[in-house]
Design an enzyme around this catalytic site. Structure first.
Site, PDB file in Angstrom:
ATOM      1  N   GLU A  45       6.576  -4.248   7.863  1.00 41.85           N
ATOM      2  CA  GLU A  45       5.661  -3.414   8.636  1.00 41.85           C
ATOM      3  C   GLU A  45       6.143  -3.139  10.057  1.00 41.85           C
ATOM      4  OE1 GLU A  45       2.941  -5.020   5.386  1.00 41.85           O
ATOM      5  OE2 GLU A  45       4.790  -5.600   6.409  1.00 41.85           O
ATOM      6  N   GLU A  71       1.542 -10.039   0.679  1.00 41.43           N
ATOM      7  CA  GLU A  71       0.262 -10.539   1.187  1.00 41.43           C
ATOM      8  C   GLU A  71      -0.652 -10.961   0.041  1.00 41.43           C
ATOM      9  OE1 GLU A  71      -0.536  -9.405   5.390  1.00 41.43           O
ATOM     10  OE2 GLU A  71      -0.736  -7.451   4.395  1.00 41.43           O
ATOM     11  N   GLY A 119       2.091  -5.370   1.336  1.00 37.06           N
ATOM     12  CA  GLY A 119       0.855  -5.835   0.738  1.00 37.06           C
ATOM     13  C   GLY A 119       1.062  -6.630  -0.530  1.00 37.06           C
ATOM     14  N   ALA A 175       0.829  -1.195   0.000  1.00 35.12           N
ATOM     15  CA  ALA A 175       0.000   0.000   0.000  1.00 35.12           C
ATOM     16  C   ALA A 175       0.870   1.255   0.000  1.00 35.12           C
ATOM     17  CB  ALA A 175      -0.911   0.007   1.222  1.00 35.12           C
TER      18      ALA A 175
END
Length: 249
Positions: free
Chosen positions: A125, A105, A102, A59
């Site tokens: 993160e 992910e 992300g 993101a």
């Protein structure tokens, strides 16, 4: 979304920003996957990124994390659907470079993964005071050995394509000029099989893992982290290109 016969090709197209997704891009991607899911003429999807540097850097922190740290994680958890966990048609990821946050992910929500030699994989993160929100705490320890998953989750440091292949995170390393062709060839091999049997095979495998309760656990533990002072400091330090000053609160 492009079509190649019975194969959908979905491309993250923001190469100047390493294909980091904005909220608008994310919604467009999920709409493309919904079209793939509901179109009986499409049997397999290939997900990739534009350019030669990155599959997806996750993101765009400047556009997404602010909303999350202001109290939006429940909404985010709802719309991600934990990256494709409700799609039982096969998805292949063609990883053409950086695959972090992300991006990784997303890849964990797909079924087969091909990557170029210079690809890297990581979840950084914790370095920025937040936690992965797309199911990594649940999926990663199920997909690779525990100790390797913990190293990725707790250190925030990426691993190479070769290491990802060794631990089973990806299926194959492919030269860049062959990546899309080999991904499509694999997709066509799967698409030539009986579609209902293929989808049933994936649905059984996915539903047998009973991921919904673990996903909820991830949200209830990770959600409050996004509302801490550290979660505001981390992205701020990232944007200002300085080391964060964490206070544990």
């Amino acid at each position: 979304m492009d079509r190649d016969g019975e194969v959908a090709i979905i491309t993250l197209d923001r190469p100047e920003k390493l294909n980091a997704y904005t909220p608008e891009m994310f919604h467009e991607m999920m709409e493309a996957f919904e079209r793939f899911r509901t179109d009986p003429g499409l049997r397999v999807a290939v997900l990739t990124g534009a350019g030669e540097r990155a599959f997806c850097a996750g993101a765009d922190l400047s556009k997404t994390v602010g909303a999350l740290t202001d109290g939006g994680p429940r909404h985010f958890a709802d719309i991600t659907k934990r990256f494709f966990s409700d799609i039982y048609k096969p998805i292949i990821t063609a990883v053409n470079g950086l695959c972090i946050a992300g991006g990784l992910e997303m890849m964990q929500g797909t079924d087969l993964r091909l990557a170029v030699p210079h690809a890297t994989f990581g979840l950084g993160e914790v370095r920025w005071g937040i936690t992965p929100g797309g199911g990594s705490h649940v999926r990663l320890p199920r997909q690779i050995p525990w100790a390797v998953a913990m190293e990725i989750l707790l250190t925030g440091r990426p691993i190479s394509a070769q290491r990802a292949l060794e631990v089973g995170l990806i299926n194959r390393i492919v030269e860049p000029e062959r990546l899309l062709d080999e991904s499509l060839a694999l997709a066509r091999t799967i698409a030539a099989n009986a579609p209902l049997a293929v989808q049933a095979a994936k649905e059984i495998a996915v539903r047998a893992m009973q991921l919904e309760t673990p996903f909820e656990l991830e949200y209830y533990i990770s959600g409050p982290i996004l509302r801490t002072e550290d979660a505001k400091e981390g992205p701020r330090a990232f944007a200002e290109k300085r080391p964060p000053a964490y206070r544990g609160r």
